[in-house]
Design an enzyme around this catalytic site. Structure first.
Site, PDB file in Angstrom:
ATOM      1  N   TYR A   1      73.234  66.462  68.721  1.00 28.12           N
ATOM      2  CA  TYR A   1      73.103  66.086  70.134  1.00 28.12           C
ATOM      3  C   TYR A   1      74.432  66.142  70.872  1.00 28.12           C
ATOM      4  CZ  TYR A   1      68.238  64.800  69.668  1.00 28.12           C
ATOM      5  OH  TYR A   1      66.895  64.850  69.485  1.00 28.12           O
TER       6      TYR A   1
ATOM      7  N   ASP B   1      55.789  65.413  40.017  1.00 29.31           N
ATOM      8  CA  ASP B   1      54.506  66.110  39.954  1.00 29.31           C
ATOM      9  C   ASP B   1      54.675  67.362  39.100  1.00 29.31           C
ATOM     10  OD1 ASP B   1      53.211  64.334  41.614  1.00 29.31           O
ATOM     11  OD2 ASP B   1      53.569  65.498  43.450  1.00 29.31           O
TER      12      ASP B   1
ATOM     13  N   GLU C   1      59.500  60.925  41.459  1.00 31.27           N
ATOM     14  CA  GLU C   1      59.366  61.677  42.716  1.00 31.27           C
ATOM     15  C   GLU C   1      58.601  60.910  43.790  1.00 31.27           C
ATOM     16  OE1 GLU C   1      57.430  65.491  42.396  1.00 31.27           O
ATOM     17  OE2 GLU C   1      57.280  65.712  44.570  1.00 31.27           O
TER      18      GLU C   1
END
Lengths: 612, 366
Positions: free
Chosen positions: B103, B251, B199
């Site tokens: 910004y 996973d 995870e």
């Protein structure tokens, strides 16, 4: 009764009209929107052919009206009109026409088109087709209502009378049918007529749509296309069966005369040569030539050199009209055309014209748009089955600056228009949607595409050179000064000189003067460096208020008003550098910028430029 | 760290950035087209550093010069960024987040960043050129909420003073939130025998609920997907300073293997910091493609993108081992993937009573 005899009793001839009644998809009536387009197409084709034959600039009016599920097509032209006796058979008998037996380029070929429309109309609406025709001013117009007797393939006249019609001459067809009106981008009456207008810029076409919208495709040129003349078959590409048929039915008594009179491009000498090669006597009656001899004759055709077929049987659109047609319908940056000489497939002369339009308001997303034309008739269905699409897909477009991800049609803001003109276009089916893959035709399209491809590549590389120049100007004008200013701010130092870097980026000749003063002596070194890709020769002038000493390399010196003009002839190869040194015996000698003579201003950094 | 020490580090960082500015300035003066050369940041240009046991950038370099508009703009932005870091950050002892820097560039006219990924990338470039870390320039990421839970006693130096925290007894159920600058943490005491990085939040909460941390003396780290630098830095410190073995539990799909790879081998984007962020001895716990078969887990079909990612991993030097080649090939053949939560289909305790003990046994950790 034996079974075979029983079966034989059931065999009977089928009327062509009945056949098409049951197989309407063959003629292009397989879906409701398509049926409407096909009828408009057949009517407009006939009108354009008739106008051109009569030497009249076509002015065609098409109106589609809607009444529930039924549509009415009205098509009117300012052509020569049709004599009363012919009207019923022209409109209500399939395979009746004037063009089937003649070797000349025309839109219609078989005499099926408009009568198929009449057939479809009576099948779906049960109503007759209404025809008005007038063959000249001052004569009454004929009004007829006709239907096809499908069992016999013969016209039936339901009403016939003379009426008043405001046109000087022309023909008006009005037919009612089931259909569906869409105005999508492609495959619609609107875009069909737009494409017709593109390749027939001599025609004015007016379309009134069911909602009342009026579209006028205005005429772009006031001259008719060159008229196509009828010709005889060309010996190249003749097939054995065709030749045997010609031999058997000719009225000539001698083979030599048969050859000369039956084929185009064969004269006395060539006829003699063919007889010699085939080992046949030139006096032999053609009717007596057997199968094997005909074979020898055919191979002799292939062995002799004959002229190309005369091009006056074909009527190409021509570069300027193609250009006019496309520019009229599209906003473009670039346009290239290519017209191939006449070639022959199976004895039929043909000619390919290609036009490639690029940029402007064309969308750069997705595959390029293809406009296919056969004898000036737009082809809108079955693009994937057409020789034109196959030829385009066969080109490696990357070589011509268009991307072609995964093969197939190229991608980019381009329209490729291909027109094949022939005395007999080999369509894949009677609905005339796609041109068959004849090797000769594919080959000619390929050559024409490559020709416009090369022109496109040249244009785009010139454009990219320009944009490279613009890019460099952006760097030099806006970005470099900011970098140097910011660096100076961070380091709290003076802004660095960006001239040398600019010269490097622009590929300029850089001239840089270094001065050191001590002990009443000013030493000067001028570095000259060529950052361009090419060798540069020029003169460097340095104007001094007084004479210099130890000048190296030696300079030519000329006295001028307030001092001396020292000048050096320099020739620098790409990347080469020269150094000029001299001294002046004071320590406060003033200097003005060195002057370069013989280079243009944008090629020089660090010096003034004068014209030589 | 004491005030003067911080000042010294800021001074050193400023000096390094000034060095970059000086070298660009010198290029202008010498008539050399200004440029920076940086190591190429692709998987084709990472190689194994035997001494550090981590993956680092190879010798391929990318040249960023002002010869193209892109390169010139990029250099202009780099120079603006250098100016910001020196004058606003280092000299005033202030800092900004990555998002804030994006910004701040609003006022830089043509040097404005088009998107945050662009400013993030330039900051990584500065890290490489100066061999420093963005924390040294007082640039911090947004907090991402990654947390740890387990028998660890720490002292964190915050802007409001030092805090002593026990990450099992003195935190809520979500655990202790990892701060962006992990080097402000001091380890006071530790009763753990291992670190397990997890995870998904679902599995992290399941392990806490089942009391896995107590039963196995484990510090649980919630990775929250692709782990932030601070999370990876903390795991490395737990491993290097406290000697705790590290396992990674994700996973069973190609994206999760990349999560493991970034913990154990380093990420391609931040290979210049591998020696600070990577735990080379970390072991992959699961879900392994072979578990899908062995435990008959409920699965989803691999998408085309999954398959593409798996094939890309076969050519990724970080996965160039027999173990990974076998597992990845098996998954390509199965065409299936499984989530950590798939174990719930066998009962809520299955993962802590059966699966993890078995896997830890195989890895020699239980």
């Amino acid at each position: 009764m034996e079974i075979a005899e029983e079966l034989a009793r059931q065999q009977k001839a089928i009327s062509v009209a009945e056949f098409f009644e049951k197989n309407r998809q063959i003629l292009g009536f397989d879906s409701a929107p398509r049926a409407l387009i096909t009828c408009v197409k057949e009517a407009v084709d006939n009108s354009l052919d008739a106008c051109e034959d009569a030497g009249i600039l076509p002015d065609i009016f098409v109106q589609i009206k809607r009444d529930g599920d039924l549509f009415t097509i009205i098509e009117e032209d300012n052509g020569p009109g049709i004599v009363k006796a012919e009207v019923p058979r022209v409109f209500a008998k399939l395979l009746y026409g004037s063009r089937f037996h003649c070797l000349r380029q025309s839109r219609g070929q078989q005499g099926i088109g408009i009568s198929a429309g009449v057939l479809y109309s009576q099948l779906t609406s049960g109503k007759p087709t209404r025809i008005t025709s007038k063959i000249g001013p001052g004569r009454p117009a004929t009004y007829l209502e006709v239907m096809i007797n499908t069992a016999k393939n013969e016209p039936e006249i339901l009403d016939e009378r003379e009426i008043e019609w405001e046109r000087a001459r022309g023909t008006r067809v009005e037919m009612e049918m089931e259909g569906s009106y869409v105005r999508s981008r492609r495959q619609s009456v609107y875009s069909y007529l737009k494409n017709v207008a593109t390749v027939n810029p001599h025609a004015r076409i007016t379309l009134v749509e069911p909602d009342g919208t009026i579209e006028v495709f205005e005429r772009a040129v006031e001259t008719l296309p060159k008229k196509a003349f009828e010709i005889q078959p060309h010996p190249h590409g003749m097939e054995l069966g065709g030749l045997i048929k010609l031999l058997r039915y000719t009225e000539r008594k001698k083979l030599r005369a048969f050859l000369k009179e039956t084929f185009s491009a064969i004269g006395n000498i060539t006829a003699q040569e063919i007889c010699q090669i085939s080992g046949l006597d030139g006096d032999l009656p053609p009717q007596e030539i057997g199968h094997d001899q005909a074979k020898r004759l055919l191979s002799a055709f292939k062995a002799v050199k004959v002229k190309s077929p005369p091009i006056d049987c074909l009527s190409p659109i021509g570069e300027s009209l193609l250009r006019a047609g496309l520019v009229k319908e599209y906003r473009l940056d670039f346009l290239a055309t290519a017209t191939r000489p006449v070639a022959v497939y199976s004895g039929n002369p043909f000619l390919v014209e290609v036009c490639l339009a690029y940029g402007g308001e064309l969308s750069s997303e997705g595959r390029v748009e293809i406009l296919r034309f056969a004898n000036r008739v737009p082809l809108i269905y079955q693009q994937g089955a057409c020789a034109i699409a196959h030829a385009i897909e066969g080109i490696t477009w990357k070589n011509y600056s268009l991307s072609q991800p995964g093969g197939g049609l190229p991608v980019g803001p381009a329209v490729i228009l291909v027109h094949v003109a022939s005395t007999n276009i080999p369509f894949t089916s009677e609905s005339k949607d796609a041109i068959a893959d004849m090797p000769e035709i594919l080959g000619e399209i390929d050559l024409a595409l490559k020709e416009v491809g090369r022109k496109l590549r040249r244009y785009l590389s010139r454009q990219s050179a320009l944009s490279e120049r613009r890019e460099k100007e952006e760097i030099i004008g806006r970005i470099l000064p900011r970098i140097s200013r910011k660096l100076a701010e961070i380091l709290e130092m003076q802004e660095p000189e960006i001239g040398p870097v600019v010269a490097k980026i622009m590929g300029n000749v850089l001239i840089c003067r270094h001065v050191s003063r001590e002990n009443g002596l000013t030493s000067v070194r001028i570095d000259v460096e060529n950052h361009g890709d090419l060798s540069r020769s020029f003169k460097l002038h340095d104007l001094l208020g007084q004479e210099a000493i130890s000048v190296d390399p030696p300079a030519r010196k000329a006295q001028i008003k307030d001092g001396y003009d020292y000048n050096w002839k320099l020739a620098l190869k790409s990347g080469e550098r020269a150094t000029i040194c001299y001294k002046i015996p004071t320590d406060d000698a003033p200097f003005s910028a060195p002057i370069v003579e013989g280079l243009s201003e944008e090629m020089v950094t660090g010096a003034k430029v004068i014209l030589s | 760290m004491s005030e003067p020490a911080e000042r010294m580090i800021a001074g050193a960082a400023e000096e390094k950035i000034m060095g970059l500015a000086r070298s660009l300035y010198g290029q202008f003066q010498d008539g050399i087209v200004p440029h920076i050369s940086l190591p190429t940041r692709t998987k084709a240009n990472i190689e194994y550093d035997k001494d550090e046991e981590v993956w680092v950038y190879g010798s391929q370099e990318t040249l960023r010069s002002v010869k193209t508009v892109r390169g010139a703009k990029s250099l202009l932005k780099t120079v603006h960024l250098a100016d910001l870091l020196i004058k606003e950050h280092l000299r005033n002892n202030r800092g900004s987040t990555l998002r804030e820097i994006y910004y701040i560039s609003e006022n830089w006219d043509i040097a404005k960043f088009n998107e945050q990924s662009e400013s993030d990338r330039l900051i990584e470039d500065l890290e490489i050129v100066t061999s420093l870390q963005r924390e040294d320039f007082h640039v911090r990421p947004e907090e991402d909420g990654a947390a740890i839970f387990g028998p660890l006693h720490i002292r964190e130096k915050t802007r409001r003073g030092e805090r002593d925290i026990h990450c099992q007894d003195e935190v809520g159920e979500a655990g202790y939130q990892i701060p962006f600058n992990v080097d402000n943490i001091e380890f006071l005491g530790c009763d753990a025998k291992m670190v397990m990085a997890v995870e998904t939040g679902g599995m992290y909460a399941r392990l806490i609920e089942n009391g896995f941390d107590e039963e196995y003396d484990a510090i649980l780290v919630h990775l929250k997907g692709q782990p932030a630098r601070s999370t990876r830095r903390l795991i490395r410190r737990l491993n290097a300073e406290l000697g705790l073995p590290v396992t990674v539990f994700t996973d069973g799909d190609p994206w999760s293997y990349r999560i493991f790879a970034s913990v154990a081998y380093g990420a391609i984007k931040s290979a210049h910091l591998s020696e600070h962020l990577v735990t080379p001895t970390a072991k992959f716990l699961g879900v392994q493609p072979s578990d899908i078969v062995d435990y008959n887990l409920s699965t989803d079909k691999l998408t085309d993108k999954d398959l593409q990612a798996l094939r890309s991993e076969l050519s990724d030097p970080r996965f160039d081992s027999d173990y990974w080649k076998r597992q990845i090939q098996l998954q390509i053949d199965l065409k299936r993937k499984a989530e950590q939560q798939a174990f719930a289909g066998k009962g809520l305790d299955f993962v802590t009573k059966e699966y993890l003990p078995a896997r830890l046994g195989e890895l020699g950790l239980a």
